[in-house]
Enzyme design. Structure first.
Site, PDB file in Angstrom:
ATOM      1  N   PRO A   4       8.740   2.736  10.826  1.00  0.00           N
ATOM      2  CA  PRO A   4       8.659   1.285  10.661  1.00  0.00           C
ATOM      3  C   PRO A   4       9.238   0.850   9.320  1.00  0.00           C
ATOM      4  O   PRO A   4       9.180   1.583   8.332  1.00  0.00           O
ATOM      5  CB  PRO A   4       7.159   1.007  10.736  1.00  0.00           C
ATOM      6  CG  PRO A   4       6.618   2.127  11.558  1.00  0.00           C
ATOM      7  CD  PRO A   4       7.451   3.324  11.206  1.00  0.00           C
ATOM      8  N   CYS A   5       9.767  -0.371   9.299  1.00  0.00           N
ATOM      9  CA  CYS A   5      10.551  -0.828   8.156  1.00  0.00           C
ATOM     10  C   CYS A   5       9.763  -1.620   7.130  1.00  0.00           C
ATOM     11  O   CYS A   5      10.234  -1.788   6.013  1.00  0.00           O
ATOM     12  CB  CYS A   5      11.690  -1.724   8.659  1.00  0.00           C
ATOM     13  SG  CYS A   5      12.744  -0.956   9.891  1.00  0.00           S
ATOM     14  N   GLN A   6       8.586  -2.146   7.466  1.00  0.00           N
ATOM     15  CA  GLN A   6       7.979  -3.183   6.627  1.00  0.00           C
ATOM     16  C   GLN A   6       7.807  -2.773   5.173  1.00  0.00           C
ATOM     17  O   GLN A   6       8.110  -3.534   4.261  1.00  0.00           O
ATOM     18  CB  GLN A   6       6.611  -3.592   7.193  1.00  0.00           C
ATOM     19  CG  GLN A   6       6.712  -4.294   8.535  1.00  0.00           C
ATOM     20  CD  GLN A   6       6.524  -3.323   9.675  1.00  0.00           C
ATOM     21  OE1 GLN A   6       6.939  -2.166   9.617  1.00  0.00           O
ATOM     22  NE2 GLN A   6       5.888  -3.782  10.735  1.00  0.00           N
TER      23      GLN A   6
END
Length: 510
Positions: A132-134
């Protein structure tokens, strides 16, 4: 380039709604089956997993052979239960390959067994996906920088699960994707990208299992040659608009090839990208909805017409034009542009028609307009007119004072220090800006270029800019659909990456 009729397995981690896997599965050897097939796709988000499962079901029938019940389901004519009842065997297979699992230590052993069972004795396959990028994103870091828990956020380290799977299964080739912010992120003073590159090169050492010689050479998709530690990691950045994607999306892609395999990958071939107008301009025109008010075509027209009675309509902005002149030139408030969920006026884009199109698709899904407050309708109207006149999206300093939102950061934005592009029009004759998951929260950054529609982009328009085929259906409420589209890898870019990976596998000696 030598191409056989083999279909190679792929394992897709952190799959989202399936953009990366879609591109790989869409690569065909002429009339032969797909060059790749997903044996395991893992996604923990409930709605993205439902989308992924449905797409796995769709692909099981082969290119152009999906059953009529699929089209009836996505158009709302039958229920999910009726679709499953019509094809129970294929649905069971789809559920077996699209898995809703949260990757982490608690599920590691189970995932290992699943992948081992699906791979069997297969030696030529690919691992794709990314964490995931967050926590890596620039926006994410700015929002979380004041939190004492930020340094220990587990999202920094989910890539270690990717590493563990590399160690467990030793794929001949992997593709890891992540956000541009990874290049400037650091944890406890160390650049994140340097640590990840070292770990990917020697994954067994990275996960504390010693170093038994398992190693990978790393390659960029935009610059030729093996990456050497100490070189600029910005070489891994792929600018999608340089490769035929109608969107200025900049992401990191790292290709790893096992060190015992003496094959080097090619790089992506550059080509001109189509404009926003070329991709979404032919879609049915819609008026925006109206929120906190009566939502009807008549009320919408009244609001648009009422702009002529407001002070900002008559005033000059201080530039060499009058707002009234722009309004009169471009807006036709008498037009009846109904907001609708489905449209039988199915329209193909000007280019890439074979990629987006499906002759069996009779209704266009996800093309219904959001509802906006009256004041935002005025702002969208002004912003789209401004962009059409000057060829640029206005910043807050360009807005008449009476149109500025009552927000604590507005003064800072007007001064140009930050948040000055709070309202952003997608320019008709250029690729779009990056479609992000933020589109799920509001449409301010994704205003349609046509002033007379006075709205933000629909899910289908965003999906087209992300190069999802029109028969791709996103499950869940509209907010979740936007979120899935914004977080995905552009499917057509994934197709181009798949060509490179297939070539690597083809050149590996048996």
């Amino acid at each position: 380039m030598r191409v056989t009729k083999i279909s190679y397995p792929i394992v897709d981690l952190f799959a989202g709604p399936g953009g990366l896997g879609e591109g790989f599965s869409a690569l065909h050897n002429g009339n032969a089956p797909s060059s790749f097939h997903s044996i395991v796709s893992i996604e923990h988000n409930e709605f993205a997993h439902k989308t992924l499962t449905l797409r796995h079901f769709f692909r099981l029938f082969g290119k152009g052979k999906a059953p009529k019940e699929y089209y009836e389901y996505i158009s709302g004519e039958i229920t999910k239960e009726e679709l499953i009842a019509a094809h129970p065997e294929q649905w069971k297979k789809a559920e077996g390959s699209a898995l809703c699992i949260s990757l982490g230590p608690e599920n590691h052993d189970a995932v290992q067994k699943i992948i081992n069972a699906r791979l069997g004795s297969t030696k030529k396959w690919a691992l794709i996906g990314g964490p995931p990028c967050q926590a890596y994103s620039l926006v994410g870091r700015s929002r979380m920088s004041g939190s004492p828990e930020f340094e220990d956020d587990k999202r920094h380290f989910l890539y270690r699960e990717y590493l563990k799977i590399i160690v467990d299964h030793k794929p001949p080739v992997f593709v890891m994707e992540n956000v541009k912010g990874l290049l400037s992120a650091s944890v406890k003073g160390e650049p994140v990208i340097q640590k990840i590159l070292r770990d990917l090169t020697h994954p067994k050492s990275a996960v504390g299992k010693g170093d038994n010689g398992l190693a990978y050479r790393l390659y960029s998709l935009s610059e030729k040659g093996e990456f050497s530690m100490g070189a600029d990691p910005a070489s891994f950045l792929v600018k999608a608009e340089e490769y035929g994607i109608p969107q200025a999306r900049h992401r990191i892609f790292i290709v790893g090839i096992r060190d015992d395999i003496k094959v080097a990958p090619e790089i992506l071939r550059k080509r001109e990208s189509p404009s926003v107008r070329a991709i979404i301009g032919g879609l049915p025109r819609l008026r925006s909805g109206v929120t906190k008010d009566e939502d009807s075509a008549e009320r919408w027209q009244q609001i648009v017409r009422s702009a002529s009675t407001t002070p900002w309509y008559r005033m000059s902005t201080g530039s060499d034009y009058a707002v009234s002149e722009i309004m009169e030139k471009y807006v036709s408030p008498t037009s009846r542009l109904p907001s609708q969920k489905f449209s039988k006026r199915y329209a193909m884009p000007e280019t890439m028609t074979s990629w987006y199109g499906d002759d069996r698709l009779m209704t266009l899904t996800h093309h219904d307009a959001r509802a906006h407050m009256r004041d935002d309708l005025y702002r969208y109207l002004f912003a789209a007119c401004y962009a059409k006149t000057f060829g640029i999206s206005p910043v807050l300093a360009d807005f008449p004072t009476l149109l500025l939102p009552n927000h604590k950061n507005v003064k800072i934005g007007v001064s140009g220090k930050m948040f000055n592009d709070r309202f952003r029009v997608q320019l008709a004759d250029k690729p779009s800006t990056t479609v992000t998951s933020h589109i799920s929260k509001d449409g301010h950054y994704f205003i349609h270029y046509d002033p007379s529609q006075c709205r933000s982009l629909t899910v289908r328009e965003a999906a087209r800019l992300q190069t999802f085929p029109d028969n791709y259906f996103f499950e869940g409420p509209r907010t979740e659909q936007y979120h899935q589209v914004g977080n995905a890898v552009p499917a057509y870019l994934a197709l181009k990456i798949a060509i490179i990976v297939r070539d690597v596998l083809e050149r590996i000696k048996d």
